[in-house]
Write a protein that holds these residues in place. Structure first.
Motif, PDB file in Angstrom:
ATOM      1  N   ASN A 197      -7.433  84.091 -25.131  1.00 58.99           N
ATOM      2  CA  ASN A 197      -8.649  84.575 -24.475  1.00 58.99           C
ATOM      3  C   ASN A 197      -8.500  86.041 -24.054  1.00 58.99           C
ATOM      4  O   ASN A 197      -9.467  86.810 -24.115  1.00 58.99           O
ATOM      5  N   ARG A 198      -7.300  86.409 -23.636  1.00 58.93           N
ATOM      6  CA  ARG A 198      -7.076  87.812 -23.267  1.00 58.93           C
ATOM      7  C   ARG A 198      -7.230  88.721 -24.488  1.00 58.93           C
ATOM      8  O   ARG A 198      -7.796  89.820 -24.402  1.00 58.93           O
ATOM      9  N   VAL A 247     -13.263  75.387 -16.570  1.00 58.35           N
ATOM     10  CA  VAL A 247     -12.149  76.128 -17.184  1.00 58.35           C
ATOM     11  C   VAL A 247     -10.872  76.051 -16.356  1.00 58.35           C
ATOM     12  O   VAL A 247      -9.842  76.613 -16.736  1.00 58.35           O
ATOM     13  N   GLN A 248     -10.923  75.335 -15.242  1.00 53.52           N
ATOM     14  CA  GLN A 248      -9.679  75.053 -14.533  1.00 53.52           C
ATOM     15  C   GLN A 248      -8.812  74.088 -15.330  1.00 53.52           C
ATOM     16  O   GLN A 248      -7.606  73.995 -15.113  1.00 53.52           O
ATOM     17  N   ASP A 249      -9.444  73.376 -16.254  1.00 43.94           N
ATOM     18  CA  ASP A 249      -8.726  72.478 -17.166  1.00 43.94           C
ATOM     19  C   ASP A 249      -8.443  73.235 -18.461  1.00 43.94           C
ATOM     20  O   ASP A 249      -9.316  73.933 -19.000  1.00 43.94           O
ATOM     21  N   TYR A 250      -7.227  73.113 -18.967  1.00 50.10           N
ATOM     22  CA  TYR A 250      -6.822  73.926 -20.110  1.00 50.10           C
ATOM     23  C   TYR A 250      -7.602  73.608 -21.389  1.00 50.10           C
ATOM     24  O   TYR A 250      -7.730  74.467 -22.273  1.00 50.10           O
ATOM     25  N   HIS A 251      -8.146  72.398 -21.504  1.00 51.24           N
ATOM     26  CA  HIS A 251      -8.925  72.078 -22.705  1.00 51.24           C
ATOM     27  C   HIS A 251     -10.154  72.981 -22.797  1.00 51.24           C
ATOM     28  O   HIS A 251     -10.434  73.584 -23.845  1.00 51.24           O
ATOM     29  N   SER A 252     -10.902  73.056 -21.699  1.00 48.26           N
ATOM     30  CA  SER A 252     -12.092  73.919 -21.688  1.00 48.26           C
ATOM     31  C   SER A 252     -11.689  75.382 -21.786  1.00 48.26           C
ATOM     32  O   SER A 252     -12.356  76.182 -22.464  1.00 48.26           O
ATOM     33  N   ARG A 253     -10.612  75.732 -21.103  1.00 50.54           N
ATOM     34  CA  ARG A 253     -10.162  77.130 -21.110  1.00 50.54           C
ATOM     35  C   ARG A 253      -9.805  77.579 -22.521  1.00 50.54           C
ATOM     36  O   ARG A 253     -10.123  78.696 -22.943  1.00 50.54           O
ATOM     37  N   ILE A 313     -10.022  81.872 -17.216  1.00 49.64           N
ATOM     38  CA  ILE A 313     -10.015  81.952 -18.685  1.00 49.64           C
ATOM     39  C   ILE A 313      -8.908  82.863 -19.189  1.00 49.64           C
ATOM     40  O   ILE A 313      -8.249  82.578 -20.199  1.00 49.64           O
ATOM     41  N   THR A 314      -8.637  83.970 -18.479  1.00 49.54           N
ATOM     42  CA  THR A 314      -7.636  84.943 -18.940  1.00 49.54           C
ATOM     43  C   THR A 314      -6.208  84.518 -18.649  1.00 49.54           C
ATOM     44  O   THR A 314      -5.268  85.276 -18.894  1.00 49.54           O
ATOM     45  N   LEU A 315      -6.041  83.315 -18.146  1.00 47.38           N
ATOM     46  CA  LEU A 315      -4.682  82.761 -18.069  1.00 47.38           C
ATOM     47  C   LEU A 315      -4.177  82.419 -19.469  1.00 47.38           C
ATOM     48  O   LEU A 315      -2.969  82.257 -19.674  1.00 47.38           O
TER      49      LEU A 315
END
Length: 800
Positions: free
Chosen positions: A224-225, A178-184, A218-220
Motif C-alpha cells: 500500500n505504501r 482496515v484494522q484487519d489485515y485482510h481488508s488492509r 493502510i500504510t502499515l
C-alpha cells in the motif's frame, strides 16, 4: 301523474373495511405495526420509530426490548422503496446501541446491509446502511464478515458520493475495517487509496480525520505504501502538513507520513522533491507540542533504517531535533531524545550532535522526573558516546558522570541498562575511567548488578568488567560484595548474561586475591560445569575459567592436568592428583584436617621462609601490629581469635632452591641449565632407574612412612627421597620457575608426568637455530636426556 321516488345510495360492499385514522402514543403499538401487511402502515411505523430512536440511546434500548430489530431486518429487503428506506434509517440509528449490535450479529444482518450500498439504492439507504456497517465494524468478527460478504468495495465507491453523510459513514466503516489485515491488504486492489486521498480536501474536518486514520492503518502494509507513492500521496501529505489551516489534523497526517518514511524509496522521493526539507522546516517552526512529538516519532521510525539515517543526516535533521529540546513537555522531550538516540546510530550523526552542542540538553534530561524521558535520554547518551571519544569527553566535561551513575539506581530496567552502556563507553579512556571511579561507580554497579532484569544484568556486568581493571577497584568491588552476585550470574540461563558475567570474572581474575575469592564462592566449579555443556559453554566462559585456573594453579593442574610455562608455581601450591568430573577441589586447610588415609598423598610446594622477609616489610608489619594493638586497647576485651592456618614450611626445598640458584642458574645456556637441573632432581629423588627396574623401585612405602611420621596426607615435596615420574616432574617445574627456566608440567596416566621445554638447536656456525623446538626432559632413566616431542622415545617416556 304520481310523485317521483328518490334513488337511495348504494350500500358499500360487505367485505370492505372502512379506513381508520389511528394515533398511537405507545412505541409497543408501533412496533406491532411493523408486521402489518399494508405498506403505508409499514412506512409510517418505520418513520415513527426512526424519529423515536434518534432521540436517545434509552429509546433504542427500549425498541430492542420490544422486538423491533427482527421486523426491521425483514423490511430492509422490502420491494417498496419507501419502506426499505425508512426501515434502513431506523435500523441504522438503532445500530449505534451496543445491545442492538449484539442482536444484529446473531441475525445475519451483514449481507442485506451490504446489498443496500448498491448504486441503484436511495441515498438515505446508502447513508444509514453504511452507518449500520460502521457501527458493526467495531467488532472484530463483524469486520471479517463484512469483508467476506464483499462490503469493502461498495464502501470504497461511496467515498465519492456527493452526500457528505454518506462519505463520513463510508470512510468510518473503512477506517475500522482496515484494522484487519485482510481488508488492509485488499485496499489497493480495490482502488481505495485515490478516493481516500481525495477526502483530504473535504470541507468537513471529521471526514479528513477519518481518511487520515484509515491511511494510517493502510500504510502499515508495504504494498500500500508503494501504491501511495505512485499516486503522489507523499507530496499531498507534505502539503497537507504544511497547511496551517489543518493544524488540528497535522498529528494524524504525520502518523501516515511516519509509516511511509520507513521505506528508503519514500525517503529518497521526498528528499528529491524537496518535501523533506519543507517538513523539517515546518516541524522546527511549529509551536504545537503534539506536532513536535509526532514529528520526532516519525523521524525515529524512519531512522531505524540505515539508508534513511544517512538521508536525514544530509538534511541536517539533528539541528531540527536539538533546536526543539528546550521544550518542557515530557512527551516532546521523550520523543526528541529517542529521535537523537536512533539518529546517533549513524557515525556522522554522532559527530554532528556533539558539534551542535546537543549533549548538554540531553544530560539535563537524565534527571527528568518523567521515566519515559529518562529512558529516551539514557538511550541517547548510550548511543552518542559509543565509539566517539569527543562525545565521551564532552559528557565528562559537561557534568554527565553523576546523573549517569544515578541512573543505575533507576526504577526502569532500560534506563539502568543504557546507563551501564554509557559508563562502559566512558571507561575506554583511563582519565575518564578514573574520574568515573572517583564518583563512586563501583558501589553503584554492585547495586545495579542485583537487578532481576536480564538486560540490566548483562549490561552492568560488562560495565563491571570495564571498571575493575586495576587492583584498587577490584578490591572495592570485592569489599562491596559484588563477587557473590557475579558468581550467581555465571549460572544464568540467559546466554548474554552468562557471557557478560564471564567477561567480568575474567577481569576480576587478574587479581590473585579476587580470583581466590571467586573460586571460594564456587565460581570455578560453575565454569567447569558449564565447560561440560554443549549448549551453555562459550569462548567467554572458557577464557574466564582459564583466567581463574591461572590464578589457582592447584585447581588448574587438578582439572586440566597441565601447567604452561607461563604458570609459575608459587608457595602454597599443592597437587591432589587428577580430579574426577563433577568433583570439587578442596582448600589445602580443609585437606589438612582429614585423617591420614591410604590414598595418593597431596604434594606441597612451600618454600616460604619466615626469615627471608625484607626489612621494609618487617617494619611495615610491626607498624600495623602496633596500630592493631592500640585499637584493641580502646575496645572492650574480646576472646582471642584463633590463629590463621599456614601450610607447613619445607626447609629442604628452601635448600634446593638456594643450591640451584648458586650452581645451575649461572650456567650459560638454557640447554645446560635444563640438563643440570634434571640431574639434580633425579639425584634428590632416588637417582636413575632403569626401565625394567621400575617395578622394583619402591616409592610407596617411604611415602606411607612420611604420612605416618607427619600425621598428615600432605607431604612437602622436599621430604620425598624416592620419587617417581610425577614427583620428579613437579619438583623440576617448581625449581625451574625459581631460576627462570621456562617449562611446562603435564600429567599423564598411571603416575606419569613430564616436563616440556623449548630449546634452540645450534647450527654449524654455533648460532642458535630458530624457531625453538619442544623437548621432553628425562628425569627417570637417563636424567638430563632431551627427547624431541612426538618422538618414539618421548612417547615411551610418557606412557607405559
Amino acid at each position: 301523474m304520481g310523485k317521483k321516488k328518490t334513488k337511495e345510495p348504494e350500500a358499500p360492499p360487505k367485505d370492505e373495511f372502512d379506513p381508520l385514522e389511528l394515533v398511537s402514543k405507545k412505541p409497543h403499538t408501533v412496533v406491532l405495526m411493523l408486521d402489518s401487511p399494508e405498506e403505508n402502515i409499514q412506512q409510517l411505523a418505520c418513520e415513527a420509530l426512526y424519529k423515536f430512536s434518534e432521540k436517545c440511546d434509552e429509546n433504542r434500548q427500549l425498541l430492542l426490548t420490544l422486538g423491533a430489530v427482527p421486523s426491521l431486518l425483514h423490511l430492509i429487503g422490502s420491494e417498496d422503496k419507501v419502506v426499505k428506506r425508512n426501515a434502513t434509517m431506523c435500523l441504522g440509528t438503532l445500530s449505534q446501541n451496543l445491545s442492538v449490535r449484539r442482536e444484529l450479529r446473531k441475525s445475519s444482518c451483514i449481507q442485506p446491509l451490504v446489498a443496500l450500498l448498491g448504486p441503484d439504492e436511495d441515498v438515505l439507504c446508502h447513508e444509514f446502511a453504511s452507518l449500520a456497517l460502521a457501527s458493526m465494524s467495531a467488532d472484530f468478527t463483524s469486520k471479517v464478515e463484512i469483508f467476506e460478504q464483499g462490503g469493502l468495495e461498495p464502501l470504497i465507491k461511496l467515498l465519492s458520493s456527493p452526500d457528505c453523510d454518506v462519505q463520513k459513514n463510508a470512510v468510518e466503516s473503512i477506517c475500522l475495517l482496515v484494522q484487519d489485515y485482510h481488508s488492509r491488504s485488499a485496499i489497493t486492489e480495490l482502488n481505495g487509496l485515490q478516493p481516500l486521498l481525495a477526502l483530504l480536501g473535504s470541507e468537513y474536518s471529521i471526514i479528513q480525520q477519518l481518511a487520515l486514520e484509515s491511511l494510517s492503518q493502510i500504510t502499515l502494509d508495504a504494498d500500500n505504501r508503494n501504491a501511495l507513492r505512485d499516486l503522489e500521496g507523499l507530496e499531498k501529505l507534505v502539503d497537507f502538513i504544511g497547511n496551517k489551516e489543518f493544524e488540528d489534523l497535522h498529528v494524524p497526517a504525520l502518523q501516515v507520513l511516519s509509516n511511509c518514511l520507513q521505506d528508503v524509496e519514500s525517503m529518497q522521493l521526498i528528499q528529491t522533491s524537496g518535501g523533506l526539507q519543507k517538513l523539517l522546516a515546518f516541524v522546527a517552526e511549529s509551536q504545537i507540542p503534539d506536532v513536535q512529538q509526532h514529528a520526532a516519532k516519525a523521524i525515529s521510525l524512519a531512522a531505524k533504517n540505515g539508508d534513511n539515517r544517512k538521508i536525514l543526516h544530509e538534511q541536517e535533521c539533528e539541528k531540527t531535533i536539538i533546536s526543539l529540546l528546550s521544550s518542557d513537555v515530557p512527551g516532546v522531550q521523550s520523543s526528541l531524545a529517542l529521535a537523537l538516540a536512533v539518529m546517533s546510530e549513524n557515525l556522522s550523526s554522532r559527530d554532528m550532535i556533539g558539534k551542535l552542542e546537543g549533549i548538554p540538553p540531553i544530560i539535563a534530561l537524565l534527571s527528568n522526573e518523567n521515566p519515559e524521558v529518562r529512558e529516551s535520554a539514557s538511550l541517547a547518551v548510550a548511543n552518542i558516546t559509543t565509539a566517539n571519544p569527543t562525545n565521551c569527553n564532552e559528557m565528562v566535561e559537561k557534568g554527565g558522570i553523576e546523573p549517569i551513575i544515578m541512573m543505575l539506581m533507576d526504577t526502569k530496567p532500560l534506563v539502568q541498562a543504557n546507563a551501564a552502556v554509557c559508563l562502559t563507553n566512558l571507561a575506554a579512556d583511563e582519565s575518564w575511567r578514573s574520574e568515573v571511579q572517583q564518583h563512586g561507580v563501583v558501589p553503584a554497579l554492585v547495586q545495579a548488578l542485583k537487578s532481576n532484569s536480564t538486560i540490566v544484568q548483562s549490561k552492568v556486568a560488562m560495565a563491571v568488567a570495564a571498571y575493575v581493571c586495576d587492583a584498587e577497584s577490584r578490591s572495592e568491588f570485592r569489599t562491596e560484595g559484588g563477587l557473590p552476585r557475579l558468581v550467581e550470574l555465571l549460572q544464568s540461563n540467559n546466554d548474554e548474561v552468562r557471557r557478560s558475567a564471564s567477561w567480568a570474572v575474567l577481569q576480576c581474575g587478574n587479581d590473585s586475591a579476587t580470583a581466590a575469592e571467586i573460586c571460594k564462592l564456587g565460581g570455578l566449579d560453575v565454569l567447569f560445569e558449564i565447560s561440560q555443556s554443549a549448549t551453555r559453554q562459550s569462548s567467554f566462559t572458557q577464557v574466564a575459567m582459564e583466567c581463574l585456573l591461572d590464578s589457582n594453579l592447584p585447581a588448574k593442574y587438578a582439572t586440566t592436568g597441565s601447567l604452561s610455562a607461563n604458570n609459575i608455581i608459587q608457595d602454597g601450591f599443592y597437587d591432589i592428583g587428577p580430579m574426577r568430573q563433577g568433583e570439587k577441589i578442596m582448600p589445602l586447610e580443609d585437606l589438612s584436617k582429614q585423617p591420614v588415609n591410604e590414598h595418593r598423598p597431596i604434594l606441597l610446594v612451600n618454600a616460604k621462609n619466615p626469615d627471608s622477609k625484607s626489612r621494609m616489610m618487617r617494619e611495615r608489619e610491626e607498624m600495623k601490629a602496633k596500630e592493631a594493638e592500640a585499637a584493641a586497647e580502646s575496645q572492650p576485651p574480646q576472646e582471642d581469635a584463633s590463629p590463621s592456618w599456614e601450610p607447613p614450611i619445607d626447609p629442604i626445598l628452601i635448600g634446593y632452591i638456594e643450591e640451584v640458584r648458586d650452581t645451575i642458574q649461572p650456567l650459560v645456556s638454557t640447554r645446560d641449565q635444563v640438563t643440570a637441573l634434571a640431574r639434580f632432581v633425579s639425584d634428590q629423588m632416588g637417582g636413575a632407574v632403569q626401565r625394567d627396574a621400575l617395578t622394583s623401585f619402591s616409592y610407596e612405602l617411604p611415602i606411607s612412612q612420611l604420612k605416618t611420621e607427619l600425621q598428615s596426607n600432605i607431604i612437602p615435596i622436599g621430604k620425598i627421597k624416592t620419587g617417581l615420574y610425577y614427583h620428579r616432574a613437579l619438583l623440576f617445574k617448581a625449581l625451574a620457575d625459581q631460576i627462570a627456566v621456562s617449562c611446562s608440567l603435564v600429567r599423564g596416566e598411571y603416575n606419569r608426568a613430564w616436563n616440556e621445554v623449548m630449546l634452540c638447536n645450534n647450527a654449524q656456525d654455533g648460532q642458535p637455530q630458530f624457531p625453538p623446538q619442544p623437548y621432553i626432559v628425562d628425569l627417570m632413566h637417563e636424567p638430563g636426556r632431551l627427547m624431541r616431542s612426538n618422538s618414539s622415545e618421548a612417547s615411551a617416556y610418557q606412557r607405559l
